[in-house]
Design an enzyme around this catalytic site. Structure first.
Site, PDB file in Angstrom:
ATOM      1  N   ARG A 108     -14.426  -6.810  -1.438  1.00 10.57           N
ATOM      2  CA  ARG A 108     -13.630  -6.677  -0.205  1.00 10.57           C
ATOM      3  C   ARG A 108     -13.012  -5.263  -0.078  1.00 10.57           C
ATOM      4  NH1 ARG A 108      -8.063  -5.324   1.122  1.00 10.57           N
ATOM      5  NH2 ARG A 108      -7.522  -6.388   3.031  1.00 10.57           N
ATOM      6  N   ILE A 109     -13.096  -4.707   1.101  1.00 17.09           N
ATOM      7  CA  ILE A 109     -12.510  -3.399   1.403  1.00 17.09           C
ATOM      8  C   ILE A 109     -11.537  -3.569   2.559  1.00 17.09           C
ATOM      9  CG2 ILE A 109     -12.974  -1.033   2.181  1.00 17.09           C
ATOM     10  CD1 ILE A 109     -15.865  -1.452   1.026  1.00 17.09           C
ATOM     11  N   GLY A 110     -10.327  -3.015   2.425  1.00 17.20           N
ATOM     12  CA  GLY A 110      -9.339  -3.095   3.498  1.00 17.20           C
ATOM     13  C   GLY A 110      -9.373  -1.860   4.394  1.00 17.20           C
ATOM     14  N   ASP A 111      -8.285  -1.659   5.103  1.00 16.61           N
ATOM     15  CA  ASP A 111      -8.213  -0.563   6.081  1.00 16.61           C
ATOM     16  C   ASP A 111      -7.934   0.802   5.464  1.00 16.61           C
ATOM     17  OD1 ASP A 111      -5.660  -1.766   5.436  1.00 16.61           O
ATOM     18  OD2 ASP A 111      -4.760  -0.462   6.945  1.00 16.61           O
TER      19      ASP A 111
ATOM     20  N   GLY B 142      -5.028  -5.698   6.122  1.00 15.23           N
ATOM     21  CA  GLY B 142      -6.064  -4.718   6.401  1.00 15.23           C
ATOM     22  C   GLY B 142      -7.141  -5.161   7.362  1.00 15.23           C
TER      23      GLY B 142
ATOM     24  N   THR C  81       0.910  -1.139   0.000  1.00 15.18           N
ATOM     25  CA  THR C  81       0.000   0.000   0.000  1.00 15.18           C
ATOM     26  C   THR C  81       0.948   1.186   0.000  1.00 15.18           C
ATOM     27  OG1 THR C  81      -1.812  -1.054   1.206  1.00 15.18           O
ATOM     28  CG2 THR C  81      -1.522   1.262   1.633  1.00 15.18           C
TER      29      THR C  81
ATOM     30  N   THR D  60       0.050   0.268   6.573  1.00 12.42           N
ATOM     31  CA  THR D  60       0.167  -0.736   5.512  1.00 12.42           C
ATOM     32  C   THR D  60       0.237  -2.102   6.169  1.00 12.42           C
ATOM     33  OG1 THR D  60       1.641  -1.673   3.835  1.00 12.42           O
ATOM     34  CG2 THR D  60       2.680  -0.256   5.484  1.00 12.42           C
ATOM     35  N   GLY D  61      -0.451  -3.068   5.598  1.00 14.75           N
ATOM     36  CA  GLY D  61      -0.406  -4.401   6.195  1.00 14.75           C
ATOM     37  C   GLY D  61      -1.704  -5.143   5.963  1.00 14.75           C
TER      38      GLY D  61
HETATM   39  N1  GLY Z   1      -3.661  -2.581   3.841  1.00 18.09           N
HETATM   40  C1  GLY Z   1      -4.309  -2.582   2.594  1.00 18.09           C
HETATM   41  C2  GLY Z   1      -5.412  -3.540   2.504  1.00 18.09           C
HETATM   42  O1  GLY Z   1      -5.498  -4.452   3.323  1.00 18.09           O
HETATM   43  O2  GLY Z   1      -6.210  -3.422   1.597  1.00 18.09           O
END
Ligand code: GLY
Length: 306
Positions: free
Chosen positions: A200-203, A226, A172, A223-224
């Site tokens: 799907r949606i991350g952080d 999510g 990211t 970053t990581g």
């Molecule tokens: N950290 C980015 C995601 O998990 O989408």
């Protein structure tokens, strides 16, 4: 006047000299330096932290070495689905987008969500439509999807257990800054994880998880993995510890990353405080990262021991 500072990341993951080819490492270092140049140019001329983080992240979005904008990883059906957010610590204004597939620089679209709508988070085709109405540059799939990302998706599809890229190897991008007025800002942008499905949606686009900024505490870009960063509320949690307990940013970042790790997740954060200090931390073998400030100091690194 505060001494301005800018810190950036291009993703945390299993990054070691034996896993990252030398030419990719060299290209990534050049990209990190270009992003620092863009953000530092803003801050050195008295510009705002908000303008600086947007400028730095746009450079990383355009660079195919990183998983955001051009070079973003692909979802299970082979599409790009981009997420981004930006936050201004001076008044906690924020904007985010998720599932964007036609807007060249999602971070700038997130900023328009913040400044030109009463909303905080827009999604999918509606977000791209808003980008067109705002006159933001559009791009087609051939701009975003590189041959290497298609190869990575095919590799994942061939695995019987392939939910998605569980090692989150492809990162990211993000930036945090403090300007000469002592205001902080954060911006983060990503393609998410290879092989993601079902919207799907991350952080990254979630204010308080992957992106957060509050002049009373600090700015954070994560970053990581999510899902874990969402569950730990990483950005807000770091800022809350700083604001409510008086912890310094390094102590707060370490505590929250340890909490993420206890849940089963790994990754990293960059943090900038209104006093002009900045700190990076990660629990993976490496993180693409860089920092510069008003003193002329500059550092760019990838591996854990650099
Ligand atoms: N950290 C980015 C995601 O998990 O989408």
């Amino acid at each position: 006047m505060t001494q301005w500072t800018l810190m950036i990341h291009g993703g945390a993951g299993i990054l070691r000299p034996d896993t990252l080819p030398a030419d990719q490492a060299e290209g990534a270092r050049a990209g990190l330096n270009a992003a620092l140049d863009a953000g530092a140019g803003v801050l050195a001329n008295g510009g705002s932290a908000l303008d600086a983080v947007e400028a730095a992240v746009r450079v990383l979005e355009d660079d195919p070495h990183f998983n955001a904008g051009r070079g973003a990883v692909l979802s299970f059906d082979g599409c790009v689905c981009l997420d981004a957010a930006i936050m201004d610590g001076s008044g906690r204004q924020a904007g985010g987008v998720t599932g964007v597939s036609a807007t060249k620089n999602p971070v700038s679209l997130a900023r328009r969500v913040m400044t030109a709508t009463p909303h905080v988070l827009l999604s999918g085709t509606g977000a791209d439509q808003f980008a067109r109405e705002q006159g933001l540059e559009q791009a087609d799939e051939s701009w975003f999807a590189t041959p290497e990302r298609r190869r990575q998706l095919e590799e994942l599809r061939a695995r019987v257990d392939g939910w998605f890229d569980a090692e989150m190897k492809y990162g990211t991008v993000g930036a945090v800054a403090c300007d000469a007025q002592g205001h902080v800002a954060a911006a983060t942008s990503t393609g998410g994880v290879t092989g993601k499905r079902w919207g799907r949606i991350g952080d990254t686009p979630l204010v308080g998880a992957g992106t957060y900024a509050d002049d009373r505490a600090c700015a954070v870009s994560a970053t990581g993995s999510g899902e874990y960063f969402i569950r730990a509320g990483v950005g807000h949690e770091i800022a809350a510890r700083v604001r409510l307990t008086g912890e310094d940013i390094a102590t707060a970042a370490a505590a929250v990353l340890a909490d993420v790790q206890a849940l089963g997740g790994t990754g990293g954060v960059i943090v900038a405080a209104p006093d002009g200090t900045a700190h990076w931390a990660f629990t993976t073998p490496g993180m693409f990262r860089g920092q510069t400030d008003a003193s002329g100091h500059r550092a760019v690194a990838i591996f854990g021991d650099e």
